[in-house]
Scaffold this motif. Sequence first.
Motif, PDB file in Angstrom:
ATOM      1  N   VAL A  35     -18.086  38.740 -25.481  1.00 26.91           N
ATOM      2  CA  VAL A  35     -17.040  39.171 -26.406  1.00 26.91           C
ATOM      3  C   VAL A  35     -17.620  40.054 -27.511  1.00 26.91           C
ATOM      4  O   VAL A  35     -16.994  41.034 -27.927  1.00 26.91           O
ATOM      5  CB  VAL A  35     -16.313  37.950 -27.007  1.00 26.91           C
ATOM      6  CG1 VAL A  35     -15.338  38.372 -28.093  1.00 26.91           C
ATOM      7  CG2 VAL A  35     -15.578  37.181 -25.917  1.00 26.91           C
ATOM      8  N   ARG A  36     -18.800  39.743 -27.987  1.00 24.77           N
ATOM      9  CA  ARG A  36     -19.415  40.563 -29.033  1.00 24.77           C
ATOM     10  C   ARG A  36     -19.675  41.980 -28.556  1.00 24.77           C
ATOM     11  O   ARG A  36     -19.612  42.930 -29.338  1.00 24.77           O
ATOM     12  CB  ARG A  36     -20.715  39.914 -29.499  1.00 24.77           C
ATOM     13  CG  ARG A  36     -20.508  38.706 -30.420  1.00 24.77           C
ATOM     14  CD  ARG A  36     -21.806  38.028 -30.746  1.00 24.77           C
ATOM     15  NE  ARG A  36     -21.618  36.931 -31.707  1.00 24.77           N
ATOM     16  CZ  ARG A  36     -22.505  35.973 -31.931  1.00 24.77           C
ATOM     17  NH1 ARG A  36     -23.661  35.971 -31.254  1.00 24.77           N
ATOM     18  NH2 ARG A  36     -22.257  35.026 -32.811  1.00 24.77           N
ATOM     19  N   ARG A  38     -17.936  43.418 -25.793  1.00 29.84           N
ATOM     20  CA  ARG A  38     -16.647  43.985 -25.402  1.00 29.84           C
ATOM     21  C   ARG A  38     -15.770  44.326 -26.601  1.00 29.84           C
ATOM     22  O   ARG A  38     -15.117  45.363 -26.638  1.00 29.84           O
ATOM     23  CB  ARG A  38     -15.879  42.995 -24.516  1.00 29.84           C
ATOM     24  CG  ARG A  38     -16.388  42.830 -23.102  1.00 29.84           C
ATOM     25  CD  ARG A  38     -15.569  41.767 -22.387  1.00 29.84           C
ATOM     26  NE  ARG A  38     -14.135  42.059 -22.466  1.00 29.84           N
ATOM     27  CZ  ARG A  38     -13.479  42.835 -21.609  1.00 29.84           C
ATOM     28  NH1 ARG A  38     -14.126  43.387 -20.598  1.00 29.84           N
ATOM     29  NH2 ARG A  38     -12.196  43.056 -21.761  1.00 29.84           N
ATOM     30  N   SER A  39     -15.723  43.411 -27.579  1.00 36.52           N
ATOM     31  CA  SER A  39     -14.790  43.561 -28.707  1.00 36.52           C
ATOM     32  C   SER A  39     -15.496  43.253 -30.019  1.00 36.52           C
ATOM     33  O   SER A  39     -15.169  42.271 -30.698  1.00 36.52           O
ATOM     34  CB  SER A  39     -13.591  42.620 -28.517  1.00 36.52           C
ATOM     35  OG  SER A  39     -12.984  42.803 -27.259  1.00 36.52           O
ATOM     36  N   GLY A  41     -15.224  44.386 -32.884  1.00 39.55           N
ATOM     37  CA  GLY A  41     -14.381  44.399 -34.064  1.00 39.55           C
ATOM     38  C   GLY A  41     -13.385  43.260 -34.129  1.00 39.55           C
ATOM     39  O   GLY A  41     -12.664  43.116 -35.129  1.00 39.55           O
ATOM     40  N   ASP A  42     -13.332  42.452 -33.081  1.00 39.13           N
ATOM     41  CA  ASP A  42     -12.362  41.351 -33.037  1.00 39.13           C
ATOM     42  C   ASP A  42     -13.000  40.096 -33.630  1.00 39.13           C
ATOM     43  O   ASP A  42     -13.346  39.148 -32.925  1.00 39.13           O
ATOM     44  CB  ASP A  42     -11.896  41.103 -31.605  1.00 39.13           C
ATOM     45  CG  ASP A  42     -10.625  40.255 -31.536  1.00 39.13           C
ATOM     46  OD1 ASP A  42     -10.323  39.576 -32.540  1.00 39.13           O
ATOM     47  OD2 ASP A  42      -9.947  40.276 -30.496  1.00 39.13           O
ATOM     48  N   LEU A  45     -11.296  36.589 -32.842  1.00 42.94           N
ATOM     49  CA  LEU A  45     -11.572  36.027 -31.520  1.00 42.94           C
ATOM     50  C   LEU A  45     -12.992  35.472 -31.458  1.00 42.94           C
ATOM     51  O   LEU A  45     -13.211  34.355 -30.960  1.00 42.94           O
ATOM     52  CB  LEU A  45     -11.380  37.091 -30.439  1.00 42.94           C
ATOM     53  CG  LEU A  45     -11.716  36.660 -29.006  1.00 42.94           C
ATOM     54  CD1 LEU A  45     -10.822  35.514 -28.569  1.00 42.94           C
ATOM     55  CD2 LEU A  45     -11.592  37.849 -28.045  1.00 42.94           C
ATOM     56  N   ASP A 108     -12.684  44.337 -16.907  1.00 48.80           N
ATOM     57  CA  ASP A 108     -11.586  43.603 -17.543  1.00 48.80           C
ATOM     58  C   ASP A 108     -11.070  42.460 -16.672  1.00 48.80           C
ATOM     59  O   ASP A 108     -10.776  41.378 -17.168  1.00 48.80           O
ATOM     60  CB  ASP A 108     -10.420  44.556 -17.846  1.00 48.80           C
ATOM     61  CG  ASP A 108     -10.382  44.962 -19.305  1.00 48.80           C
ATOM     62  OD1 ASP A 108     -11.347  44.652 -20.033  1.00 48.80           O
ATOM     63  OD2 ASP A 108      -9.402  45.600 -19.714  1.00 48.80           O
ATOM     64  N   TRP A 165      -6.024  35.768 -26.060  1.00 49.61           N
ATOM     65  CA  TRP A 165      -6.529  37.060 -25.566  1.00 49.61           C
ATOM     66  C   TRP A 165      -5.700  37.543 -24.392  1.00 49.61           C
ATOM     67  O   TRP A 165      -5.338  38.722 -24.315  1.00 49.61           O
ATOM     68  CB  TRP A 165      -7.997  36.945 -25.164  1.00 49.61           C
ATOM     69  CG  TRP A 165      -8.595  38.264 -24.774  1.00 49.61           C
ATOM     70  CD1 TRP A 165      -9.214  39.154 -25.592  1.00 49.61           C
ATOM     71  CD2 TRP A 165      -8.585  38.864 -23.458  1.00 49.61           C
ATOM     72  NE1 TRP A 165      -9.603  40.277 -24.885  1.00 49.61           N
ATOM     73  CE2 TRP A 165      -9.227  40.117 -23.571  1.00 49.61           C
ATOM     74  CE3 TRP A 165      -8.109  38.460 -22.218  1.00 49.61           C
ATOM     75  CZ2 TRP A 165      -9.401  40.973 -22.483  1.00 49.61           C
ATOM     76  CZ3 TRP A 165      -8.271  39.311 -21.126  1.00 49.61           C
ATOM     77  CH2 TRP A 165      -8.910  40.551 -21.262  1.00 49.61           C
ATOM     78  N   ASP A 168      -2.300  38.706 -25.813  1.00 49.23           N
ATOM     79  CA  ASP A 168      -2.385  39.908 -26.640  1.00 49.23           C
ATOM     80  C   ASP A 168      -2.706  41.160 -25.834  1.00 49.23           C
ATOM     81  O   ASP A 168      -2.409  42.281 -26.263  1.00 49.23           O
ATOM     82  CB  ASP A 168      -3.441  39.721 -27.733  1.00 49.23           C
ATOM     83  CG  ASP A 168      -3.059  38.644 -28.737  1.00 49.23           C
ATOM     84  OD1 ASP A 168      -1.874  38.245 -28.756  1.00 49.23           O
ATOM     85  OD2 ASP A 168      -3.944  38.181 -29.482  1.00 49.23           O
ATOM     86  N   HIS A 169      -3.316  40.978 -24.666  1.00 44.16           N
ATOM     87  CA  HIS A 169      -3.690  42.123 -23.828  1.00 44.16           C
ATOM     88  C   HIS A 169      -2.768  42.275 -22.621  1.00 44.16           C
ATOM     89  O   HIS A 169      -3.073  43.048 -21.692  1.00 44.16           O
ATOM     90  CB  HIS A 169      -5.146  42.006 -23.378  1.00 44.16           C
ATOM     91  CG  HIS A 169      -6.123  42.198 -24.502  1.00 44.16           C
ATOM     92  ND1 HIS A 169      -6.432  41.190 -25.398  1.00 44.16           N
ATOM     93  CD2 HIS A 169      -6.843  43.273 -24.882  1.00 44.16           C
ATOM     94  CE1 HIS A 169      -7.304  41.652 -26.274  1.00 44.16           C
ATOM     95  NE2 HIS A 169      -7.566  42.900 -25.993  1.00 44.16           N
TER      96      HIS A 169
END
Length: 228
Positions: A35-36, A38-39, A41-42, A45, A108, A165, A168-169
């Motif tokens: 996750v760090r 991939r995202s 800025g999230d 999460l 994904d 997640w 939201d996606h």
Amino acid sequence: MLDWFRERYLLVLGSIYVYNEHRGYTAIDRVIEAVRVRSPGDGALIAAIEDHRRDERKHYMMFRRWFEQKGWMPLDVDRTFGHIDRFVEIIFRTPIDRLDTQEVIDRDELFERLCRVIALTERRGFRQVETLLANRFVGGDPILTRIFQIIRKDEPSHWAPYEGWLRDHGKRTPRWWERAIDGFIHSELLFIKLPALFLNPWIARRTDWPDAHEPDGDRMAPRSRAAA
């Protein structure tokens, strides 16, 4: 005879939980890594999954201390008794330890699949805890009862970030066949593996704790939210 049956049952139950809670937080380390990347800025999460990891670590330490107070060591169970292990092996066709983190980062559909597996596993864990809290052997042990009460309180926050997640996606919720796999794994453990472990007089005890070789800082039990 009843006392022996009760002690054996609690030994088997505790041993399976020690394995699964340890497997839980060590596997989540790889999810956090993904996750760090991939995202990055999230932050919400990432923080939610880090909280999940801390809870799994806390639960492991509670079971470890329960064993220490009993003067027992857990049975030496392996991934055969891991719910998430079996789920990952069936869905991804590879053991957790061989799961390609970079591939999950890059694709994904693989990350989406992993989120569904984790969410289903956590929801299954919650239902199992509800069942165990009604068990008379568990109810006869005040410390173990308290452990499961804490787990019951913590569990709903564990599936939330993964289901969030997916929502939201715009990703789908688990389909019937994924739920069927979850049910099969649980039934296999409950009706085949657990009785076989209970009746196996040759199964060895662990000689050390699963976290024995982890950094000292991580081996410290995290402070529970309830105590904060």
